[in-house]
Scaffold this active site. Sequence first.
Site, PDB file in Angstrom:
ATOM      1  N   TYR A 113      -3.605   8.275   2.794  1.00 10.49           N
ATOM      2  CA  TYR A 113      -4.341   7.533   3.832  1.00 10.49           C
ATOM      3  C   TYR A 113      -5.227   8.513   4.607  1.00 10.49           C
ATOM      4  CZ  TYR A 113      -0.753   3.910   3.001  1.00 10.49           C
ATOM      5  OH  TYR A 113       0.099   2.992   2.436  1.00 10.49           O
ATOM      6  N   HIS A 116       4.386   6.740  -4.364  1.00  9.91           N
ATOM      7  CA  HIS A 116       3.423   5.678  -4.014  1.00  9.91           C
ATOM      8  C   HIS A 116       3.141   4.732  -5.188  1.00  9.91           C
ATOM      9  CE1 HIS A 116       0.092   5.175  -0.752  1.00  9.91           C
ATOM     10  NE2 HIS A 116       0.474   3.999  -1.212  1.00  9.91           N
ATOM     11  N   PRO A 172       2.122  -7.573   4.862  1.00 12.68           N
ATOM     12  CA  PRO A 172       2.894  -8.794   5.138  1.00 12.68           C
ATOM     13  C   PRO A 172       2.067  -9.908   5.756  1.00 12.68           C
ATOM     14  CG  PRO A 172       3.347  -7.146   6.824  1.00 12.68           C
ATOM     15  CD  PRO A 172       2.506  -6.464   5.770  1.00 12.68           C
ATOM     16  N   LEU A 173       0.904  -9.537   6.283  1.00 12.62           N
ATOM     17  CA  LEU A 173       0.002 -10.543   6.860  1.00 12.62           C
ATOM     18  C   LEU A 173      -1.142 -10.867   5.894  1.00 12.62           C
ATOM     19  CD1 LEU A 173      -0.153  -9.064  10.483  1.00 12.62           C
ATOM     20  CD2 LEU A 173       1.097 -11.104   9.736  1.00 12.62           C
ATOM     21  N   GLY A 174      -0.946 -10.506   4.619  1.00 12.36           N
ATOM     22  CA  GLY A 174      -2.020 -10.759   3.653  1.00 12.36           C
ATOM     23  C   GLY A 174      -3.295 -10.043   4.052  1.00 12.36           C
ATOM     24  N   GLY A 186      -4.390  -9.425   6.838  1.00 15.83           N
ATOM     25  CA  GLY A 186      -5.047 -10.118   7.948  1.00 15.83           C
ATOM     26  C   GLY A 186      -5.317 -11.586   7.678  1.00 15.83           C
ATOM     27  N   PHE A 187      -5.430 -11.958   6.399  1.00 13.82           N
ATOM     28  CA  PHE A 187      -5.858 -13.324   6.072  1.00 13.82           C
ATOM     29  C   PHE A 187      -4.898 -14.383   6.602  1.00 13.82           C
ATOM     30  CE2 PHE A 187      -6.248 -17.106   3.472  1.00 13.82           C
ATOM     31  CZ  PHE A 187      -7.607 -17.343   3.559  1.00 13.82           C
TER      32      PHE A 187
HETATM   33  N1  LIG Z   1       2.667   1.044  -0.581  1.00 11.33           N
HETATM   34  C1  LIG Z   1       1.437   0.653  -0.713  1.00 11.33           C
HETATM   35  O1  LIG Z   1       0.828   0.753  -1.772  1.00 11.33           O
HETATM   36  C2  LIG Z   1       0.721   0.064   0.472  1.00 11.33           C
HETATM   37  C3  LIG Z   1      -0.481  -0.649   0.304  1.00 11.33           C
HETATM   38  C4  LIG Z   1      -1.098  -1.188   1.432  1.00 11.33           C
HETATM   39  C5  LIG Z   1      -0.538  -1.009   2.685  1.00 11.33           C
HETATM   40  N2  LIG Z   1       0.619  -0.287   2.827  1.00 11.33           N
HETATM   41  C6  LIG Z   1       1.238  -0.098   4.146  1.00 11.33           C
HETATM   42  O2  LIG Z   1       1.531  -1.378   4.683  1.00 11.33           O
HETATM   43  C7  LIG Z   1       0.974  -1.487   5.984  1.00 11.33           C
HETATM   44  C8  LIG Z   1       0.585  -2.924   6.248  1.00 11.33           C
HETATM   45  O3  LIG Z   1      -0.373  -3.384   5.309  1.00 11.33           O
HETATM   46  P1  LIG Z   1      -1.877  -3.691   5.704  1.00 11.33           P
HETATM   47  O4  LIG Z   1      -2.164  -3.052   7.016  1.00 11.33           O
HETATM   48  O5  LIG Z   1      -2.754  -3.339   4.570  1.00 11.33           O
HETATM   49  O6  LIG Z   1      -1.899  -5.278   5.799  1.00 11.33           O
HETATM   50  P2  LIG Z   1      -1.333  -6.336   6.873  1.00 11.33           P
HETATM   51  O7  LIG Z   1      -0.327  -5.719   7.728  1.00 11.33           O
HETATM   52  O8  LIG Z   1      -0.973  -7.542   6.090  1.00 11.33           O
HETATM   53  O9  LIG Z   1      -2.650  -6.738   7.697  1.00 11.33           O
HETATM   54  C9  LIG Z   1      -3.375  -5.830   8.458  1.00 11.33           C
HETATM   55  C10 LIG Z   1      -4.599  -6.584   8.984  1.00 11.33           C
HETATM   56  O10 LIG Z   1      -4.145  -7.659   9.815  1.00 11.33           O
HETATM   57  C11 LIG Z   1      -4.737  -7.565  11.111  1.00 11.33           C
HETATM   58  N3  LIG Z   1      -3.685  -7.984  12.055  1.00 11.33           N
HETATM   59  C12 LIG Z   1      -2.520  -7.368  12.334  1.00 11.33           C
HETATM   60  N4  LIG Z   1      -1.780  -8.075  13.212  1.00 11.33           N
HETATM   61  C13 LIG Z   1      -2.513  -9.172  13.497  1.00 11.33           C
HETATM   62  C14 LIG Z   1      -2.306 -10.296  14.348  1.00 11.33           C
HETATM   63  N5  LIG Z   1      -1.198 -10.444  15.059  1.00 11.33           N
HETATM   64  N6  LIG Z   1      -3.304 -11.252  14.412  1.00 11.33           N
HETATM   65  C15 LIG Z   1      -4.421 -11.127  13.699  1.00 11.33           C
HETATM   66  N7  LIG Z   1      -4.683 -10.083  12.856  1.00 11.33           N
HETATM   67  C16 LIG Z   1      -3.726  -9.120  12.769  1.00 11.33           C
HETATM   68  C17 LIG Z   1      -5.200  -6.149  11.260  1.00 11.33           C
HETATM   69  O11 LIG Z   1      -6.379  -6.085  12.020  1.00 11.33           O
HETATM   70  P3  LIG Z   1      -6.471  -5.328  13.457  1.00 11.33           P
HETATM   71  O12 LIG Z   1      -6.311  -3.871  13.191  1.00 11.33           O
HETATM   72  O13 LIG Z   1      -7.825  -5.689  13.918  1.00 11.33           O
HETATM   73  O14 LIG Z   1      -5.367  -5.904  14.283  1.00 11.33           O
HETATM   74  C18 LIG Z   1      -5.527  -5.750   9.815  1.00 11.33           C
HETATM   75  O15 LIG Z   1      -6.851  -6.155   9.472  1.00 11.33           O
HETATM   76  C19 LIG Z   1      -0.207  -0.501   5.966  1.00 11.33           C
HETATM   77  O16 LIG Z   1      -0.574  -0.117   7.266  1.00 11.33           O
HETATM   78  C20 LIG Z   1       0.371   0.627   5.147  1.00 11.33           C
HETATM   79  O17 LIG Z   1       1.141   1.483   5.977  1.00 11.33           O
HETATM   80  C21 LIG Z   1       1.250   0.225   1.737  1.00 11.33           C
END
Ligand SMILES: NC(=O)c1ccc[n+]([C@@H]2O[C@H](COP(=O)([O-])OP(=O)(O)OC[C@H]3O[C@@H](n4cnc5c(N)ncnc54)[C@H](OP(=O)(O)O)[C@@H]3O)[C@@H](O)[C@H]2O)c1
Length: 330
Positions: A57, A126, A206-208, A210-211
């Site tokens: 990252y 990873h 977990p939030l898709g 953001g979607f």
């Molecule tokens: N192992 C792997 O291969 C892998 C791959 C991807 C991710 N990850 C890890 O998993 C973590 C989570 O995944 P992710 O960040 O990609 O996806 P996510 O948690 O599903 O979604 C993040 C997105 O949701 C928005 N968001 C968060 N809380 C919100 C709320 N309450 N209301 C509206 N929008 C909200 C954030 O925007 P804002 O910043 O504007 O709030 C961001 O755009 C990452 O940070 C990373 O550490 C691991």
Amino acid sequence: MEKRQLGRSGLEVSAIGLGCMGMSAAYGAAMDRKEAITLIRSAVDRGITFFDTAEVYGPYANEELVGEALRPVREQVVIATKFGFDIENSAGFARKPISQPAHIRKVIEGSLKRLQTDYIDLYYQHRVDPDTPIEDVAGTIKDFIDEGKVRHFGLSEAGAATIRRAHAVQPLAALQSEYSLWFRDREKDILPLLEELGIGFVPFAPLGKGFLTGKVDTAQTFGDDDFRSKQPRFSAENRAANQVFVDVINGVATSKNATAAQVALAWLLAQKPWIVPIPGTTKLHRVEENIGATTLELNADDLAQIEAGLAGIRPQGDRYPPANAAMAGR
Ligand SMILES: NC(=O)c1ccc[n+]([C@@H]2O[C@H](COP(=O)([O-])OP(=O)(O)OC[C@H]3O[C@@H](n4cnc5c(N)ncnc54)[C@H](OP(=O)(O)O)[C@@H]3O)[C@@H](O)[C@H]2O)c1
């Protein structure tokens, strides 16, 4: 905040962690460093003890940020990071997995230095490297544990056979793979296996991405530095088709006086007591909102409403471009 155990590993973490990736990478410009440090420390103040990063990252910048932010509370938190991409010789969605023991031995030193610590609580591979037997990887992590550099071992997006083979050499504390209301493929083969072996599950995205919060609509455009610009599931056409997921989640959210994000997270928490999602955000008010999911109880009727609303509905568009998708489930 409620605490959860990651399987039978003895690793206890807050019921919701904080995904830190988006503070440095993948969602457009990196956050201001000072603001990101304040955000992470504020999350600690609000009860989060589980922080997710990876050497890739940034690369490297996110580990540096997490290390600096958590240094004053190092003993009170669980830091999870990841190795296993050839950062120097490949980039973007074309990054190559690499996990030869000599490579891991080299890169762990960089992670420890950037994280300003002498141990990593949870060290994940990873992506599975098809050219390195997983037994060699697990054996190397076992050595790190004996040396005190690592406390627990994890894999990310690994398939069932790989999980079994790794676990036989060095028990896994956690598998981190994508899981949410619009990506449920792991329910069939992986979740039962984790339950059998006593391995915790850490859903990423977990939030898709953001979607599922309902805050990403078809009018939104993504810059080149936002990885969603290259993900088929986020094309404007597929976002329109996938709106049904948000509608169903919002239906429950309205009746519970909660937000869609809280319902999406509470649904994950309701699946198994050893599941710990790690939503990512760059905003403190959303950290607080997401923590609110830990006290939102979805009852059998709520869960049934979600199942009925989404019965037979498949998300439209692949979650990754083809080369990247091939790396999952090995
Ligand atoms: N192992 C792997 O291969 C892998 C791959 C991807 C991710 N990850 C890890 O998993 C973590 C989570 O995944 P992710 O960040 O990609 O996806 P996510 O948690 O599903 O979604 C993040 C997105 O949701 C928005 N968001 C968060 N809380 C919100 C709320 N309450 N209301 C509206 N929008 C909200 C954030 O925007 P804002 O910043 O504007 O709030 C961001 O755009 C990452 O940070 C990373 O550490 C691991």
